[in-house]
Design an enzyme around this catalytic site. Sequence first.
Site, PDB file in Angstrom:
ATOM      1  N   HIS A   1       0.423  -1.554   0.035  1.00  0.00           N
ATOM      2  CA  HIS A   1       0.277   0.083  -0.284  1.00  0.00           C
ATOM      3  C   HIS A   1       0.701   1.100   0.075  1.00  0.00           C
ATOM      4  CE1 HIS A   1       1.357  -1.085   4.147  1.00  0.00           C
ATOM      5  NE2 HIS A   1       0.876  -0.113   3.968  1.00  0.00           N
ATOM      6  N   CYS A   2       2.380   1.178   0.273  1.00  0.00           N
ATOM      7  CA  CYS A   2       3.133   2.306  -0.081  1.00  0.00           C
ATOM      8  C   CYS A   2       4.260   2.652  -1.261  1.00  0.00           C
ATOM      9  CB  CYS A   2       4.463   1.826   1.325  1.00  0.00           C
ATOM     10  SG  CYS A   2       2.897   2.086   2.927  1.00  0.00           S
ATOM     11  N   ILE A   3       4.656   1.698  -1.722  1.00  0.00           N
ATOM     12  CA  ILE A   3       6.159   1.959  -1.883  1.00  0.00           C
ATOM     13  C   ILE A   3       5.529   2.306  -3.361  1.00  0.00           C
ATOM     14  CG2 ILE A   3       8.207   0.873  -3.395  1.00  0.00           C
ATOM     15  CD1 ILE A   3       7.719   1.566  -0.205  1.00  0.00           C
TER      16      ILE A   3
ATOM     17  N   VAL B   1       2.691   3.082  -4.909  1.00  0.00           N
ATOM     18  CA  VAL B   1       1.205   3.726  -4.580  1.00  0.00           C
ATOM     19  C   VAL B   1       2.122   5.649  -4.472  1.00  0.00           C
ATOM     20  CG1 VAL B   1      -0.815   4.825  -3.213  1.00  0.00           C
ATOM     21  CG2 VAL B   1      -0.118   2.530  -4.034  1.00  0.00           C
ATOM     22  N   ASP B   2       3.315   5.839  -3.395  1.00  0.00           N
ATOM     23  CA  ASP B   2       3.609   6.794  -2.674  1.00  0.00           C
ATOM     24  C   ASP B   2       3.899   7.858  -4.027  1.00  0.00           C
ATOM     25  OD1 ASP B   2       1.803   5.828  -0.444  1.00  0.00           O
ATOM     26  OD2 ASP B   2       4.283   5.609   0.802  1.00  0.00           O
TER      27      ASP B   2
END
Length: 431
Positions: free
Chosen positions: A266-268, A270-271
């Site tokens: 959910h981070c790499i 997406v951010d």
Amino acid sequence: MMSQSTTQRPTVAIIGLGYVGLPLAVLADQKGYTTIGVDADAAKVAQLGRREAPFADPALHDALRRSTFTATTDVSRVCDAGIVVICVPTPVHADHTPDLAPLTEACKQVAPHLQKGALVIIESTVNPGVCDTVVIPALESGSGLKVGRELSLAHCPERINSGDTTWTIQNINRVVGGYDAESLQRALAFYRTLLDAEVKPMGSLKEAEAVKVVENAFRDINIAFVNELAMSFTKLGIDVVNVIEGAATKPFAFMPHYPGCGVGGHCIPVDPYYLIDYARKNGFQHDFLALARHINSNMPVYTIDLVEKALGEKDMSLKGSKVAVLGLAYKPNIDDCRESPAFEMIVELERRGAQVASYDSFVPDRSTASTLDAALDGAFAVVVATAHDAIRAMQPEVLLKHNISVIIDGRNCLSAEAFVKAGLLYKGIGR
Ligand code: SAJ
């Protein structure tokens, strides 16, 4: 360092009880705050009421059983809280533009119930400017209160690393940015009662917003670097993992990352899009970040190319063949499948006419096979998508038993030597 006695501590409301909000609610409760957890998912709230964790996290399971925080779907309970922490997802749309709907909706839902003088903290990952242009308007219009006067606002980007028992919510350093000095001091005081870690004040909301997207874009570009090396070194006949491990002997100025079948979570993945989009809207093209995203998002297809090529070397066609995909979660020993490359590989395999069986013991409800043997039975090739411990421990005999002769190790987590020695055609990512 400011600290508040337990009796003085305000009630805390946590909005969103997922991978970020639930550990925070449990921790705030442990630290003596009267804690109210609000989530729109009634089934999850009921599960939490039974003190059952909605996702696999052994440490959380135990803490949850001892926890006394209240889980509810009733957002009006925010009226009891002096501190309101918003921990809702900030995904991207299919076109990779930021999807701020969940955050906007959460702000609109809490606004009418905010106490005068409340401190609102955003933990959701956002690009610089979101607090100013999205959060403040939603809070002010819905509450009739003014940020900086009747409301305090801070941003403390989450740094949860699911499944990590070394770095936990309590000992990971954090950064905090405030709308004004009072907001910053109140947020610093709050987190310093929760954490056994550094809580670093940033110069503004925007600086705090930028920290998280920068730290994760940093990881994405480093993964893209080794993924590109993997594709290059495969043609050069060099084992890129050995080279990375060689470079990692340098005690400074090198941080090892490893190639794989894709970048999930959910981070790499997406951010970086949040930063790319924000900068583009302000007149700057992040070509480098965009290229890294392009390289990483292409790794699932690259991996299926390897499957097709390997079957070809055995005079077998991918079309019409059964392929077993082992692992669905985006990283080892957890059940989180968000943005997992495994699903992109399954789509690509089926697009090329393969019949796919998938198996992940952490994700039984999304596996097509109920056991490993059922997934392997009749398969011509195996693709490892997640380096779960049980997959990492898999021996060649497990495949030979099913007359499988092709193994594509999408996480370079198996012993290439053992599988080659056993007569299988082994291909890793860059090895
Ligand atoms: N991956 C690679 N090669 C690598 C590292 C990761 O292909 O060298 C892949 C993984 O397989 C996975 C994806 O990237 O599919 C993300 O892996 P991750 O280890 O970065 O796991 P995340 O998404 O849980 O990242 C979190 C992040 N923490 C927060 O955002 C608060 C990230 O900043 C951390 O660096 C990371 O954990 C970590 O270090 O474990």
